[in-house]
Design a protein around this motif. Structure first.
Motif, mmCIF file in Angstrom:
data_model
loop_
_atom_site.group_PDB
_atom_site.id
_atom_site.type_symbol
_atom_site.label_atom_id
_atom_site.label_comp_id
_atom_site.label_asym_id
_atom_site.label_seq_id
_atom_site.Cartn_x
_atom_site.Cartn_y
_atom_site.Cartn_z
ATOM 1 N N THR A 19 31.496 49.807 41.526
ATOM 2 C CA THR A 19 32.922 49.838 41.212
ATOM 3 C C THR A 19 33.707 50.123 42.479
ATOM 4 O O THR A 19 33.367 51.015 43.240
ATOM 5 C CB THR A 19 33.218 50.926 40.164
ATOM 6 O OG1 THR A 19 32.453 50.658 38.998
ATOM 7 C CG2 THR A 19 34.678 50.961 39.796
ATOM 8 N N HIS A 20 34.743 49.332 42.685
ATOM 9 C CA HIS A 20 35.618 49.501 43.846
ATOM 10 C C HIS A 20 37.058 49.536 43.371
ATOM 11 O O HIS A 20 37.420 48.856 42.401
ATOM 12 C CB HIS A 20 35.466 48.331 44.826
ATOM 13 C CG HIS A 20 34.112 48.213 45.412
ATOM 14 N ND1 HIS A 20 33.755 48.812 46.590
ATOM 15 C CD2 HIS A 20 33.007 47.566 44.980
ATOM 16 C CE1 HIS A 20 32.497 48.530 46.865
ATOM 17 N NE2 HIS A 20 32.020 47.778 45.893
ATOM 18 N N ILE A 21 37.877 50.295 44.052
ATOM 19 C CA ILE A 21 39.309 50.312 43.795
ATOM 20 C C ILE A 21 39.971 49.596 44.974
ATOM 21 O O ILE A 21 39.721 49.943 46.129
ATOM 22 C CB ILE A 21 39.853 51.755 43.688
ATOM 23 C CG1 ILE A 21 39.102 52.553 42.629
ATOM 24 C CG2 ILE A 21 41.354 51.740 43.431
ATOM 25 C CD1 ILE A 21 39.232 52.036 41.224
ATOM 26 N N GLU A 102 40.196 40.237 48.939
ATOM 27 C CA GLU A 102 39.808 41.632 48.743
ATOM 28 C C GLU A 102 38.653 41.765 47.751
ATOM 29 O O GLU A 102 37.751 42.579 47.950
ATOM 30 C CB GLU A 102 41.006 42.471 48.289
ATOM 31 C CG GLU A 102 42.012 42.719 49.383
ATOM 32 C CD GLU A 102 41.412 43.380 50.610
ATOM 33 O OE1 GLU A 102 40.705 44.406 50.467
ATOM 34 O OE2 GLU A 102 41.649 42.862 51.719
ATOM 35 N N VAL A 103 38.670 40.975 46.697
ATOM 36 C CA VAL A 103 37.566 41.031 45.728
ATOM 37 C C VAL A 103 36.279 40.546 46.377
ATOM 38 O O VAL A 103 35.221 41.161 46.218
ATOM 39 C CB VAL A 103 37.894 40.220 44.452
ATOM 40 C CG1 VAL A 103 36.660 40.095 43.563
ATOM 41 C CG2 VAL A 103 39.026 40.883 43.684
ATOM 42 N N SER A 104 36.343 39.468 47.150
ATOM 43 C CA SER A 104 35.127 38.959 47.790
ATOM 44 C C SER A 104 34.550 39.984 48.761
ATOM 45 O O SER A 104 33.338 40.088 48.902
ATOM 46 C CB SER A 104 35.377 37.616 48.481
ATOM 47 O OG SER A 104 36.144 37.763 49.648
ATOM 48 N N LYS A 105 35.397 40.775 49.395
ATOM 49 C CA LYS A 105 34.917 41.832 50.305
ATOM 50 C C LYS A 105 34.108 42.883 49.550
ATOM 51 O O LYS A 105 33.185 43.478 50.110
ATOM 52 C CB LYS A 105 36.089 42.499 51.013
ATOM 53 C CG LYS A 105 36.723 41.666 52.092
ATOM 54 C CD LYS A 105 37.888 42.427 52.719
ATOM 55 C CE LYS A 105 38.629 41.611 53.731
ATOM 56 N NZ LYS A 105 39.803 42.355 54.271
ATOM 57 N N CYS A 106 34.445 43.132 48.300
ATOM 58 C CA CYS A 106 33.696 44.100 47.493
ATOM 59 C C CYS A 106 32.249 43.664 47.303
ATOM 60 O O CYS A 106 31.372 44.480 47.067
ATOM 61 C CB CYS A 106 34.353 44.295 46.126
ATOM 62 S SG CYS A 106 35.971 45.066 46.181
ATOM 63 N N TYR A 107 32.021 42.369 47.404
ATOM 64 C CA TYR A 107 30.673 41.818 47.261
ATOM 65 C C TYR A 107 29.989 41.652 48.618
ATOM 66 O O TYR A 107 28.903 41.099 48.691
ATOM 67 C CB TYR A 107 30.730 40.473 46.524
ATOM 68 C CG TYR A 107 31.016 40.638 45.061
ATOM 69 C CD1 TYR A 107 29.991 40.794 44.146
ATOM 70 C CD2 TYR A 107 32.332 40.660 44.592
ATOM 71 C CE1 TYR A 107 30.253 40.962 42.803
ATOM 72 C CE2 TYR A 107 32.603 40.830 43.242
ATOM 73 C CZ TYR A 107 31.558 40.982 42.358
ATOM 74 O OH TYR A 107 31.812 41.148 41.018
ATOM 75 N N GLY A 108 30.660 42.084 49.668
ATOM 76 C CA GLY A 108 30.062 42.044 50.993
ATOM 77 C C GLY A 108 30.071 40.662 51.607
ATOM 78 O O GLY A 108 29.296 40.370 52.500
ATOM 79 N N GLU A 109 30.943 39.806 51.127
ATOM 80 C CA GLU A 109 31.003 38.470 51.688
ATOM 81 C C GLU A 109 32.454 38.038 51.796
ATOM 82 O O GLU A 109 33.325 38.565 51.130
ATOM 83 C CB GLU A 109 30.239 37.463 50.849
ATOM 84 C CG GLU A 109 30.749 37.337 49.431
ATOM 85 C CD GLU A 109 29.917 36.356 48.626
ATOM 86 O OE1 GLU A 109 30.496 35.359 48.198
ATOM 87 O OE2 GLU A 109 28.727 36.597 48.457
ATOM 88 N N GLN A 110 32.668 37.084 52.629
ATOM 89 C CA GLN A 110 33.989 36.527 52.779
ATOM 90 C C GLN A 110 33.887 35.050 52.413
ATOM 91 O O GLN A 110 33.149 34.307 53.029
ATOM 92 C CB GLN A 110 34.458 36.664 54.231
ATOM 93 C CG GLN A 110 35.857 36.207 54.479
ATOM 94 C CD GLN A 110 36.883 37.166 53.911
ATOM 95 O OE1 GLN A 110 36.657 38.351 53.850
ATOM 96 N NE2 GLN A 110 37.997 36.642 53.468
#
Length: 116
Positions: A19-21, A102-110
């Motif tokens: 979970t990320h905010i 920003e959401v893609s960064k939560c998954y560690g990818e761009q």
């Protein structure tokens, strides 16, 4: 630390990182990461084209942020096509790009989230 302790720690860390905010466009969202197997399946479904990556990023965002799946929101906004298109109905292109990034960064990818 033995292997069992290391594996338990790894599992706990994974759960904590699920979970990320994020704050985008003056709004705060809770991103609940979907399983990696689902992310990979989405990537395979949409392919590597710019349009595919854009659609992948929209659906990943839709699946990761419960607010976008709220039935009340869908009642208020006439969504054309796939349910994840609601995101594109709400945001201007620049805002949309910021959110998807920003959401893609939560998954560690761009991913390349610019619409073709």
């Amino acid at each position: 630390m033995n292997n069992l302790e290391a594996l338990i720690n790894k599992h706990n860390q994974k759960q904590h990182n699920a979970t990320h905010i994020i704050k985008v466009n003056d709004l705060t969202y809770t991103v609940n990461k979907i399983p990696l197997s689902n992310v990979i399946a989405l990537q395979e479904e949409y392919g590597d084209s710019k349009t595919g990556q854009f659609e992948f990023a929209k659906e990943l965002t839709y699946l990761s942020i419960a607010d976008f799946r709220d039935p009340k929101l869908h009642e208020m906004i006439d969504v054309k096509g796939e349910p994840h298109n609601i995101i594109e109905e709400i945001f201007e292109p620049k805002e949309l790009t910021g959110l998807l990034t920003e959401v893609s960064k939560c998954y560690g990818e761009q991913v390349d989230v610019k619409k073709q």
